[in-house]
Design a protein around this motif. Structure first.
Motif, mmCIF file in Angstrom:
data_model
loop_
_atom_site.group_PDB
_atom_site.id
_atom_site.type_symbol
_atom_site.label_atom_id
_atom_site.label_comp_id
_atom_site.label_asym_id
_atom_site.label_seq_id
_atom_site.Cartn_x
_atom_site.Cartn_y
_atom_site.Cartn_z
ATOM 1 N N SER A 168 -8.487 13.220 0.715
ATOM 2 C CA SER A 168 -8.685 11.752 0.065
ATOM 3 C C SER A 168 -9.696 11.599 -1.009
ATOM 4 C CB SER A 168 -8.772 10.762 1.095
ATOM 5 O OG SER A 168 -8.892 9.245 0.655
ATOM 6 N N LEU A 169 -10.867 11.940 -0.790
ATOM 7 C CA LEU A 169 -11.987 11.926 -1.489
ATOM 8 C C LEU A 169 -11.820 12.917 -3.017
ATOM 9 C CD1 LEU A 169 -15.081 11.267 -1.968
ATOM 10 C CD2 LEU A 169 -15.582 13.499 -0.704
ATOM 11 N N ARG A 171 -9.040 13.803 -4.503
ATOM 12 C CA ARG A 171 -8.042 13.010 -5.435
ATOM 13 C C ARG A 171 -8.699 11.843 -6.039
ATOM 14 N NH1 ARG A 171 -4.455 14.572 -1.079
ATOM 15 N NH2 ARG A 171 -4.771 12.555 -0.186
ATOM 16 N N HIS A 172 -9.304 11.034 -5.306
ATOM 17 C CA HIS A 172 -10.011 9.545 -5.896
ATOM 18 C C HIS A 172 -11.013 10.049 -6.940
ATOM 19 C CE1 HIS A 172 -11.832 5.768 -5.888
ATOM 20 N NE2 HIS A 172 -13.017 6.379 -5.847
ATOM 21 N N GLU A 175 -9.293 11.416 -9.842
ATOM 22 C CA GLU A 175 -8.290 10.663 -10.936
ATOM 23 C C GLU A 175 -9.231 9.401 -11.333
ATOM 24 O OE1 GLU A 175 -5.704 9.342 -8.054
ATOM 25 O OE2 GLU A 175 -4.481 11.548 -7.902
ATOM 26 N N ALA A 176 -10.321 9.087 -10.626
ATOM 27 C CA ALA A 176 -10.981 8.032 -11.185
ATOM 28 C C ALA A 176 -12.316 8.213 -12.159
ATOM 29 C CB ALA A 176 -11.652 7.098 -9.961
ATOM 30 N N ALA A 204 -16.150 5.312 -3.495
ATOM 31 C CA ALA A 204 -15.255 6.449 -3.023
ATOM 32 C C ALA A 204 -15.480 6.447 -1.673
ATOM 33 C CB ALA A 204 -16.180 7.636 -3.724
ATOM 34 N N HIS A 207 -13.000 4.069 -0.274
ATOM 35 C CA HIS A 207 -11.628 4.518 -0.468
ATOM 36 C C HIS A 207 -11.451 5.375 0.652
ATOM 37 C CE1 HIS A 207 -8.200 6.054 -2.384
ATOM 38 N NE2 HIS A 207 -8.466 7.276 -2.070
ATOM 39 N N VAL A 208 -12.095 6.101 1.131
ATOM 40 C CA VAL A 208 -11.649 7.221 2.104
ATOM 41 C C VAL A 208 -11.458 6.471 3.399
ATOM 42 C CG1 VAL A 208 -12.446 9.274 3.576
ATOM 43 C CG2 VAL A 208 -12.567 9.204 0.960
ATOM 44 N N ASP A 211 -8.434 4.536 3.036
ATOM 45 C CA ASP A 211 -7.185 5.635 3.208
ATOM 46 C C ASP A 211 -6.801 6.318 4.291
ATOM 47 O OD1 ASP A 211 -4.890 6.884 1.824
ATOM 48 O OD2 ASP A 211 -6.336 8.427 1.052
#
Length: 257
Positions: A168-169, A171-172, A175-176, A204, A207-208, A211
């Motif tokens: 998850s981390l 990818r975030h 992409e960000a 971040a 987000h994790v 997610d």
């Protein structure tokens, strides 16, 4: 502003080699890969660089401060001691992912990774003494991983949870922000980032949590080399653990009242 020098280390013609003249024992291949990674890590570590194993036949290194001669010496050392050779592509950019993309293209232009005629390519650009700038490294870990996972679950289920947080981390951040994140063992992830504010790291972590429902904390550091920035990040992470905070920037000024 930050600038990151990234080197792609790619074993030449590795896939065909593993099956020629017949398939090789898997543990022999695992041993070769782990020893090769250890040797590359030791060589670059002595020059204050970082290397991450990714898929083992491809490794990604953050090599600020290592010039073309240093890369050539690494390549020669591997060629002298291993039954395989490596090609090295290096590039520089503000965003780590852009540097990696350019490094990849340099090797891809020279030929396929499974082209037996493409061996020991050494290509790239390197930061000079006059155009160096700091890079930013973030060191994440899972809050209370031992209590929540290691001491409660079997090791495979613990690993699944840690890998979910890592996936998850990574990818975030990629992409960000164009950052590159790497699992480095235990419950730790190191991310090489462009110049990001504290709010980006808080986002971040959030987000994790949203997610995959895993709580992270992160220390962030800057420095002229991966070692210098990474060591500052380690100190900042210790501040998180001590103070119970989720994000700490090493050397950040104290907030005014």
């Amino acid at each position: 502003m930050t600038t990151t020098q990234v080197t792609l280390v790619q074993i030449d013609n590795y896939g065909p080699w593993t099956t020629t003249p017949e398939p090789r024992r898997e543990m022999d291949l695992q041993t070769l890969q782990s020893r090769l990674f250890a040797d590359v890590a030791q060589f670059l570590g002595h020059r204050d660089a970082y290397v991450f194993f990714t898929r083992f036949d491809n490794m990604i290194a953050v090599t600020n401060g290592v010039d073309g001669e240093g890369h050539a010496t690494l390549q020669e050392s591997i060629g002298n001691r291993y039954p395989v050779s490596v090609s090295l592509g290096t590039a520089v950019a503000e965003r780590p992912v852009d540097a990696l993309e350019a490094a990849n293209r340099r090797l891809q232009t020279a030929g396929s990774a499974q082209d037996e005629s493409r061996t020991e390519v050494l290509t790239g650009e390197y930061l000079s003494e006059t155009n160096r700038s700091d890079l930013q490294v973030a060191h994440f870990d899972v809050v209370n991983a031992t209590g929540k996972y290691t001491d409660r679950l079997n090791e495979f289920d613990t690993f699944i949870n840690i890998e979910q947080a890592y996936g998850s981390l990574m990818r975030h951040l990629r992409e960000a922000h164009g950052a590159l994140s790497f699992f480095v063992g235990g419950d730790n992830v190191i991310a090489v980032c462009p110049d990001l504010p504290e709010t980006a790291f808080s986002a971040a972590v959030d987000h994790v949590q949203d997610d995959v429902d895993i709580e992270l904390q992160v220390g962030v550091g800057r420095g002229a080399s991966a070692h210098e920035a990474g060591f500052a990040a380690k100190h900042a992470l210790e501040d998180c653990r001590h103070d119970g905070t989720s994000v700490e920037l090493f050397g950040a000024p104290a907030a005014s009242d």
